[in-house]
Design a protein around this motif. Structure first.
Motif, PDB file in Angstrom:
ATOM      1  N   THR A 261       0.701  -1.126  -0.064  1.00  8.45           N
ATOM      2  CA  THR A 261      -0.052   0.293  -0.118  1.00  8.45           C
ATOM      3  C   THR A 261       0.731   1.300  -0.160  1.00  8.45           C
ATOM      4  OG1 THR A 261      -1.829  -1.068   1.414  1.00  8.45           O
ATOM      5  CG2 THR A 261      -1.912   1.306   1.104  1.00  8.45           C
ATOM      6  N   ARG A 262       0.576   2.133  -0.837  1.00 11.03           N
ATOM      7  CA  ARG A 262       1.342   3.644  -0.852  1.00 11.03           C
ATOM      8  C   ARG A 262       0.232   4.485  -0.605  1.00 11.03           C
ATOM      9  NH1 ARG A 262       6.375   3.576  -3.080  1.00 11.03           N
ATOM     10  NH2 ARG A 262       5.800   5.709  -4.448  1.00 11.03           N
ATOM     11  N   TYR A 263       0.647   5.529   0.179  1.00 11.98           N
ATOM     12  CA  TYR A 263      -0.048   6.738   0.576  1.00 11.98           C
ATOM     13  C   TYR A 263       0.078   7.843   0.055  1.00 11.98           C
ATOM     14  CZ  TYR A 263      -1.183   3.286   4.511  1.00 11.98           C
ATOM     15  OH  TYR A 263      -1.527   2.187   4.822  1.00 11.98           O
ATOM     16  N   ALA A 264      -0.695   8.452  -0.790  1.00 11.50           N
ATOM     17  CA  ALA A 264      -0.303   9.595  -1.741  1.00 11.50           C
ATOM     18  C   ALA A 264       0.059  10.819  -0.943  1.00 11.50           C
ATOM     19  CB  ALA A 264      -1.610   9.913  -2.590  1.00 11.50           C
ATOM     20  N   GLY A 265       1.201  11.317  -1.455  1.00  7.52           N
ATOM     21  CA  GLY A 265       1.577  12.653  -0.875  1.00  7.52           C
ATOM     22  C   GLY A 265       2.260  12.697   0.494  1.00  7.52           C
ATOM     23  N   VAL A 266       2.500  11.450   0.693  1.00  4.71           N
ATOM     24  CA  VAL A 266       3.231  11.112   2.089  1.00  4.71           C
ATOM     25  C   VAL A 266       4.859  10.816   1.768  1.00  4.71           C
ATOM     26  CG1 VAL A 266       3.208   9.513   4.033  1.00  4.71           C
ATOM     27  CG2 VAL A 266       1.192  10.221   2.976  1.00  4.71           C
ATOM     28  N   ASN A 267       5.582  11.455   2.910  1.00  3.42           N
ATOM     29  CA  ASN A 267       6.818  11.462   2.626  1.00  3.42           C
ATOM     30  C   ASN A 267       7.558  10.270   3.799  1.00  3.42           C
ATOM     31  OD1 ASN A 267       7.504  13.914   0.980  1.00  3.42           O
ATOM     32  ND2 ASN A 267       6.710  14.939   2.690  1.00  3.42           N
ATOM     33  N   HIS A 268       8.830  10.216   3.807  1.00  5.88           N
ATOM     34  CA  HIS A 268       9.495   9.133   4.456  1.00  5.88           C
ATOM     35  C   HIS A 268       9.387   9.488   5.964  1.00  5.88           C
ATOM     36  CE1 HIS A 268      12.323   5.846   5.119  1.00  5.88           C
ATOM     37  NE2 HIS A 268      12.883   6.572   5.978  1.00  5.88           N
ATOM     38  N   ALA A 269       9.123   8.311   6.844  1.00  5.76           N
ATOM     39  CA  ALA A 269       9.209   8.441   8.136  1.00  5.76           C
ATOM     40  C   ALA A 269       7.751   9.014   8.525  1.00  5.76           C
ATOM     41  CB  ALA A 269      10.331   9.297   8.735  1.00  5.76           C
ATOM     42  N   TRP A 270       6.707   8.705   7.999  1.00  2.00           N
ATOM     43  CA  TRP A 270       5.567   9.178   8.084  1.00  2.00           C
ATOM     44  C   TRP A 270       4.686   8.940   9.506  1.00  2.00           C
ATOM     45  CZ3 TRP A 270       2.321   5.118   7.340  1.00  2.00           C
ATOM     46  CH2 TRP A 270       2.812   4.145   6.433  1.00  2.00           C
ATOM     47  N   THR A 271       5.216   7.362  10.080  1.00  2.00           N
ATOM     48  CA  THR A 271       4.682   7.050  11.202  1.00  2.00           C
ATOM     49  C   THR A 271       5.257   7.381  12.364  1.00  2.00           C
ATOM     50  OG1 THR A 271       6.297   4.885  11.211  1.00  2.00           O
ATOM     51  CG2 THR A 271       3.991   4.734   9.987  1.00  2.00           C
ATOM     52  N   ASN A 272       6.429   8.257  12.594  1.00  2.00           N
ATOM     53  CA  ASN A 272       7.067   8.543  13.772  1.00  2.00           C
ATOM     54  C   ASN A 272       6.616   9.977  14.135  1.00  2.00           C
ATOM     55  OD1 ASN A 272       8.885   9.190  15.665  1.00  2.00           O
ATOM     56  ND2 ASN A 272      10.515   8.283  14.563  1.00  2.00           N
ATOM     57  N   TRP A 273       5.993   9.862  15.019  1.00  2.00           N
ATOM     58  CA  TRP A 273       5.370  11.199  15.628  1.00  2.00           C
ATOM     59  C   TRP A 273       6.329  12.382  16.223  1.00  2.00           C
ATOM     60  CZ3 TRP A 273       2.581   6.531  16.969  1.00  2.00           C
ATOM     61  CH2 TRP A 273       3.216   5.863  18.102  1.00  2.00           C
ATOM     62  N   PHE A 274       7.625  11.872  16.123  1.00  2.00           N
ATOM     63  CA  PHE A 274       8.792  12.746  16.648  1.00  2.00           C
ATOM     64  C   PHE A 274       9.426  13.211  15.451  1.00  2.00           C
ATOM     65  CE2 PHE A 274       8.303   9.790  20.152  1.00  2.00           C
ATOM     66  CZ  PHE A 274       7.915  10.504  21.277  1.00  2.00           C
ATOM     67  N   ASN A 275       8.855  12.871  14.180  1.00  2.00           N
ATOM     68  CA  ASN A 275       9.608  13.428  13.123  1.00  2.00           C
ATOM     69  C   ASN A 275       8.653  14.368  12.255  1.00  2.00           C
ATOM     70  OD1 ASN A 275      10.357  13.336   9.849  1.00  2.00           O
ATOM     71  ND2 ASN A 275      11.674  11.973  11.020  1.00  2.00           N
TER      72      ASN A 275
END
Length: 384
Positions: A261-275
């Motif tokens: 699955t790919r999420y449109a418009g989303v960059n790397h490290a998108w699950t890390n709430w400290f990033n």
């Protein structure tokens, strides 16, 4: 699904643009003019996790077959006193490039408290390893050279992961036959490397979340036993479309069971709430996708493939006033607790080439019963 003033619709591949336009004008107007189908935010899904999520882990030391000392972090479900006879399923979490820090410990706690599995944040560096200062942009920096000893040596990387998997499988509270991997960023790359060399200790499943897949990433083993889920961002420079095409080709060649699955418009490290690249919506969607995947692989879900035994729909006749009152026959399924005071989202189903048949009515009933959403089977062909 879409909240507030929007609807979800499930189109058939055979639906033409003109027919879909007709559906949009008519079926949506039917829903919007029914007072029982008002929308609200009562059903909004709460996002799980976040920087303030409490940590509930205990440090666990373990070694690999060469005696290297590691320290991971274990989280056990609150109901551990009533664990199944064979133990709980377990998820081994592979950390990003900063190591098994607060973020991974939060994820381990979430696995235990939200999903009911044992969560273990593994250590792939070792207790006495000093990680160089972060430098993502200079390939000759100490940091990049440090990471390449893993990413360019998949056997070494997989051995570090195997040590964590083997340790978790020895725990009394764990069902050793139901152990899965979940890797974030650097750890997501580790999942791919683990599969590359044919490891299958984590046989229940492997989840790779925003990994790094540069051109020239080695192919996978001849046969891959663990089912694989890969979740990436559509704008992630480390997982280009070509990299994903190559990965899917390799997974096919390895006879793997896989999903991507790919999420449109989303960059790397998108699950890390400290990033700074954190994306709450994609993180929430990916958590639900991972949870569903793990539930399936741990055999928590019974897929009996049986259609609903009862059809609960009511016929709705409507017309197209712009087309000489052309008549249509749709079908509406409304959950029992929905009313003007308790509104719900709605889903519109567009039928296949056979028109609104028993199948679409079963789908409408199933969606209404399982999700609590109002469901409407649109009629594209007309009842005349």
């Amino acid at each position: 699904y879409f909240w507030s003033d929007q609807l979800a619709y499930l189109p058939s591949p055979q639906s033409s643009t003109k027919e879909t336009m007709r559906f949009g004008v008519l079926a949506l107007s039917i829903l919007f003019t029914s007072t029982a189908l008002l929308f609200g935010h009562c059903c909004a899904r709460e996002v799980i996790g976040g920087p303030e999520y409490p940590i509930d882990v205990t440090a666990q030391n373990y070694t690999d077959d060469e005696g290297t000392l590691f320290q991971g972090f274990l989280s056990i479900p609150n109901n551990s006193g009533s664990a199944p006879d064979d133990g709980f399923p377990a998820v081994v979490i592979l950390h990003d490039s900063s190591g098994a820090d607060r973020y991974e410990q939060q994820r381990a706690t979430m696995i235990a408290q939200e999903l009911g599995y044992v969560g273990f944040a593994a250590d792939m560096y070792g207790v006495f390893t000093q990680v160089p200062a972060t430098n993502f942009f200079n390939p000759q920096s100490e940091y990049q050279i440090f990471l390449r000893q893993y990413t360019s040596n998949q056997t070494f990387f997989a051995k570090r992961i195997r040590a964590a998997v083997d340790f978790v499988k020895t725990l009394d509270v764990v069902d050793s036959k139901r152990v899965a991997l979940v890797g974030y960023c650097f750890g997501g790359t580790g999942v791919i490397q683990y599969l590359n060399v044919g490891e299958n200790g984590a046989s229940a499943g492997a989840v790779s979340i925003h990994p790094s897949l540069p051109p020239g990433t080695p192919g996978l083993a001849a046969n891959i036993t663990p089912p694989v889920l890969v979740l990436t961002g559509g704008k992630d420079f480390l997982t280009s479309p070509m990299s994903m095409i190559a990965l899917e080709g390799n997974l096919n060649g390895a006879q793997a069971t896989w999903e991507t699955t790919r999420y449109a418009g989303v960059n790397h490290a998108w699950t890390n709430w400290f990033n700074p690249s954190y994306d709450e919506a994609a993180d929430s969607r990916s958590w639900q996708s991972m949870a569903s995947f793990l539930d399936s692989q741990f055999s928590e879900t019974d897929y009996n493939n049986e259609p609903p035994t009862a059809i609960s729909v009511q016929g709705v006749t409507y017309t197209d006033k712009s087309d000489n009152n052309f008549s249509f026959q749709g079908y509406l399924s409304v959950p029992e607790d929905v009313c003007k005071e308790n509104p719900a989202p709605a889903v519109v189903i567009i039928h296949d080439m056979d028109g609104p048949t028993l199948y679409e009515k079963q789908r409408a009933t199933h969606i209404a019963d399982e999700t609590g959403y109002i469901t409407f089977v649109a009629d594209i062909f007309g009842s005349d």
